[in-house]
Design an enzyme around this catalytic site. Sequence first.
Site, PDB file in Angstrom:
ATOM      1  N   ASN A   1       0.852  -1.198   0.000  1.00 37.60           N
ATOM      2  CA  ASN A   1       0.000   0.000   0.000  1.00 37.60           C
ATOM      3  C   ASN A   1       0.886   1.246   0.000  1.00 37.60           C
ATOM      4  O   ASN A   1       2.108   1.144   0.008  1.00 37.60           O
ATOM      5  CB  ASN A   1      -0.945  -0.024   1.203  1.00 37.60           C
ATOM      6  CG  ASN A   1      -0.194  -0.109   2.506  1.00 37.60           C
ATOM      7  OD1 ASN A   1       0.545   0.793   2.865  1.00 37.60           O
ATOM      8  ND2 ASN A   1      -0.352  -1.235   3.207  1.00 37.60           N
TER       9      ASN A   1
ATOM     10  N   ASP B   1      -3.726  -6.213   4.824  1.00 36.16           N
ATOM     11  CA  ASP B   1      -4.764  -7.042   5.453  1.00 36.16           C
ATOM     12  C   ASP B   1      -4.745  -8.471   4.937  1.00 36.16           C
ATOM     13  O   ASP B   1      -5.125  -9.391   5.640  1.00 36.16           O
ATOM     14  CB  ASP B   1      -6.147  -6.418   5.186  1.00 36.16           C
ATOM     15  CG  ASP B   1      -6.312  -5.121   5.955  1.00 36.16           C
ATOM     16  OD1 ASP B   1      -5.997  -5.129   7.165  1.00 36.16           O
ATOM     17  OD2 ASP B   1      -6.724  -4.108   5.360  1.00 36.16           O
TER      18      ASP B   1
ATOM     19  N   LYS C   1       9.283 -17.096 -10.411  1.00 36.12           N
ATOM     20  CA  LYS C   1       8.452 -16.056 -11.010  1.00 36.12           C
ATOM     21  C   LYS C   1       7.313 -16.687 -11.820  1.00 36.12           C
ATOM     22  O   LYS C   1       7.559 -17.594 -12.630  1.00 36.12           O
ATOM     23  CB  LYS C   1       9.328 -15.170 -11.900  1.00 36.12           C
ATOM     24  CG  LYS C   1       8.571 -14.012 -12.481  1.00 36.12           C
ATOM     25  CD  LYS C   1       9.458 -13.164 -13.371  1.00 36.12           C
ATOM     26  CE  LYS C   1       8.584 -12.177 -14.126  1.00 36.12           C
ATOM     27  NZ  LYS C   1       9.305 -11.504 -15.196  1.00 36.12           N
TER      28      LYS C   1
ATOM     29  N   ILE D   1      -1.363  -7.863  14.161  1.00 39.01           N
ATOM     30  CA  ILE D   1      -0.296  -7.602  15.135  1.00 39.01           C
ATOM     31  C   ILE D   1      -0.864  -6.862  16.350  1.00 39.01           C
ATOM     32  O   ILE D   1      -0.568  -7.197  17.505  1.00 39.01           O
ATOM     33  CB  ILE D   1       0.840  -6.784  14.469  1.00 39.01           C
ATOM     34  CG1 ILE D   1       1.357  -7.540  13.237  1.00 39.01           C
ATOM     35  CG2 ILE D   1       1.972  -6.504  15.451  1.00 39.01           C
ATOM     36  CD1 ILE D   1       2.196  -6.707  12.295  1.00 39.01           C
TER      37      ILE D   1
ATOM     38  N   LYS E   1     -10.084  -4.824  18.759  1.00 40.27           N
ATOM     39  CA  LYS E   1      -8.646  -5.110  18.843  1.00 40.27           C
ATOM     40  C   LYS E   1      -8.177  -5.303  20.284  1.00 40.27           C
ATOM     41  O   LYS E   1      -7.113  -5.848  20.521  1.00 40.27           O
ATOM     42  CB  LYS E   1      -7.844  -3.965  18.225  1.00 40.27           C
ATOM     43  CG  LYS E   1      -8.222  -3.642  16.797  1.00 40.27           C
ATOM     44  CD  LYS E   1      -7.336  -4.379  15.817  1.00 40.27           C
ATOM     45  CE  LYS E   1      -7.629  -3.905  14.408  1.00 40.27           C
ATOM     46  NZ  LYS E   1      -6.744  -4.506  13.421  1.00 40.27           N
TER      47      LYS E   1
HETATM   48  O1  C5P Z   1      -8.199  -3.429  11.093  1.00 40.74           O
HETATM   49  P1  C5P Z   1      -7.449  -2.230  10.638  1.00 40.74           P
HETATM   50  O2  C5P Z   1      -6.405  -2.526   9.600  1.00 40.74           O
HETATM   51  O3  C5P Z   1      -8.317  -1.074  10.204  1.00 40.74           O
HETATM   52  O4  C5P Z   1      -6.706  -1.731  11.962  1.00 40.74           O
HETATM   53  C1  C5P Z   1      -5.740  -0.735  11.940  1.00 40.74           C
HETATM   54  C2  C5P Z   1      -4.822  -0.924  13.117  1.00 40.74           C
HETATM   55  O5  C5P Z   1      -4.471  -2.289  13.273  1.00 40.74           O
HETATM   56  C3  C5P Z   1      -3.514  -0.178  12.933  1.00 40.74           C
HETATM   57  O6  C5P Z   1      -3.041   0.179  14.207  1.00 40.74           O
HETATM   58  C4  C5P Z   1      -2.622  -1.260  12.301  1.00 40.74           C
HETATM   59  O7  C5P Z   1      -1.257  -0.995  12.559  1.00 40.74           O
HETATM   60  C5  C5P Z   1      -3.091  -2.510  13.010  1.00 40.74           C
HETATM   61  N1  C5P Z   1      -3.014  -3.737  12.208  1.00 40.74           N
HETATM   62  C6  C5P Z   1      -2.158  -4.741  12.609  1.00 40.74           C
HETATM   63  N2  C5P Z   1      -2.094  -5.897  11.917  1.00 40.74           N
HETATM   64  C7  C5P Z   1      -2.868  -6.102  10.833  1.00 40.74           C
HETATM   65  C8  C5P Z   1      -3.757  -5.102  10.410  1.00 40.74           C
HETATM   66  C9  C5P Z   1      -3.798  -3.930  11.128  1.00 40.74           C
HETATM   67  O8  C5P Z   1      -1.435  -4.537  13.592  1.00 40.74           O
HETATM   68  N3  C5P Z   1      -2.791  -7.241  10.178  1.00 40.74           N
END
Ligand code: C5P
Length: 412
Positions: A224, A292, A302, A321, A356
Site C-alpha cells: 500500500n 490485510d 516467477k 499484530i 482489537k
Molecule cells: O483493522 P485495521 O487494519 O483497520 O486496523 C488498523 C490498526 O491495526 C492499525 O493500528 C494497524 O497498525 C493494526 N493492524 C495490525 N495488523 C494487521 C492489520 C492492522 O497490527 N494485520
Amino acid sequence: MADKVKDEMSDKRILLIIGGGIAAYKSLLLIRVLAKRGIQTRAILTRAGTEFVTPLSVGALSGDKVYTDLFSLSDEAEMGHIELSRSADLVVVVPATADLMAKAANGLANDLASTTLLATDKRVLYAPAMNVRMWENAATVRNVETLRADGALFVGPEEGDMACGEFGYGRMAEPETIADAIESALAGVTDLDAMKPKSLAGKHVLITAGPTREPIDPVRYLSNHSSGKQGYALALACADLGAKVSLVSGPVDLTPPHGVEIINVETAQDMLKACESALPCDVFISVAAVADWRPRNTGIQKIKKDGKAVPPLELEETPDILKTLSSHKNRPTLVIGFAAETNDIIPHAQAKLAKKGCDWIVANDVSGDVMGGDENTMILVQTDNVDPWPKLSKREAAERLAAKIAAHFSKL
Ligand code: C5P
C-alpha cells in the site's frame, strides 16, 4: 536559591537583537525577567523591530543605550559594531525572524543586527517566531540546520495559536522559558534539548511503521501507499522525551531517527515476529499500514505470463499484530492502534478499540492525501473520551501523542 542564581549571573550581560515580528513585544518582558535574575541587557533593534517596539521603551527597561543603525557616526564613535558584538557573554535573537536567521545562516551583513551576528565571537541563541508555514518551509529548515551546525542554540518555537490566526509550530517561547535557556547557555550548556524534561525516561516504546509487502512470487508483492512518516515522527518524538524506542519498519524511504533501534521487515508475519521479540515494552504504538491480506500460496519461481489464463490470486488474512499484542501474555501497559477511516470515523474507531482490545485508537481521516502527505487530522479515541485534534503536521501530531502518553504514565 533565587538570590544565589542572581549572584552567579550578576556579572553577566547579553546582547539582545530584537527582530521585526509581532512577538517583539515579548522582548520587553524578557528584559525585565532577565533584570530580576541579575542579567543585564544591551539591545540592538532591527529596522523592522522598530515597527513593533520603540528604542525608548527598550532603553527604559534595559537602562542602556539602544543600537539601531550600522551607519551612525555617533554610535560607531561610542562603540563600534565589532566591539558591540563582543561586549556580551551571549548574543540572543528575540524574536528570531525567518529573515534574520536566513541572513545569519548565509553570512549576510547589511545592517547592524546581521553584521553583529557575523562579527560576534560569542554563542548565539535564537528564539524563532513566525507563521507555521514559514517555519516548516524547506528554506527555513535548511537555515536552522546550518545555524545549529555552526553552534547556534535554539529555544522554541512552541506549538499554539499564532497572531496570524493559524495554529501550529512558530509561536515564540515565553519570556520565562527564554530566560531559562539564556541562563543555561550562560552556564555553558551547549545542548538545550538535553535540558528538556525527559518525561518518558525509563520507558520502552515499540512502534510499527510503514507498509508491509506480501510476496506473490520472488518479484511481485501486494502493498500500500503508506510512507512511514507518522510512525517515524512518533519514534523521534518518544525518543526526544527520553524513551528507549524500537521501530519495526516496513520498506520506506526514510532515515531512522537518531538513537532509535530500527528493525527492518517486509511482511506482516515478519513484523509480528519482530514485535514479539522486542517485548517486554511499556507502550506499543501500531502505526504500520499492515497489509490485510497476503497471497495464500507464494510462487517460489516467477509466475510466467503465458498469454492465456490470468493466474488466480487466492488471498488469506495476515496476522493482526495489534490484536495479538493487545492480548499477549507480555502485554504492554499501553497499547495504541491507528485507524485509517474515510467515513463515520468515530463510531468505526470505537468499534475497533473494542475489537482489537487496545487502550487508545488514533483515528485519522484518510479521505484526503494523508498517506504520503505531511499532515494529519487525528481523533484520539479512548473508552471514555473522544478528543478531536486540529489538522497538524505529522511531527506536531507525533509530539502531541508522545506528550499524552507521558501524561498518562505520570498519572499511573
Ligand atoms: O483493522 P485495521 O487494519 O483497520 O486496523 C488498523 C490498526 O491495526 C492499525 O493500528 C494497524 O497498525 C493494526 N493492524 C495490525 N495488523 C494487521 C492489520 C492492522 O497490527 N494485520
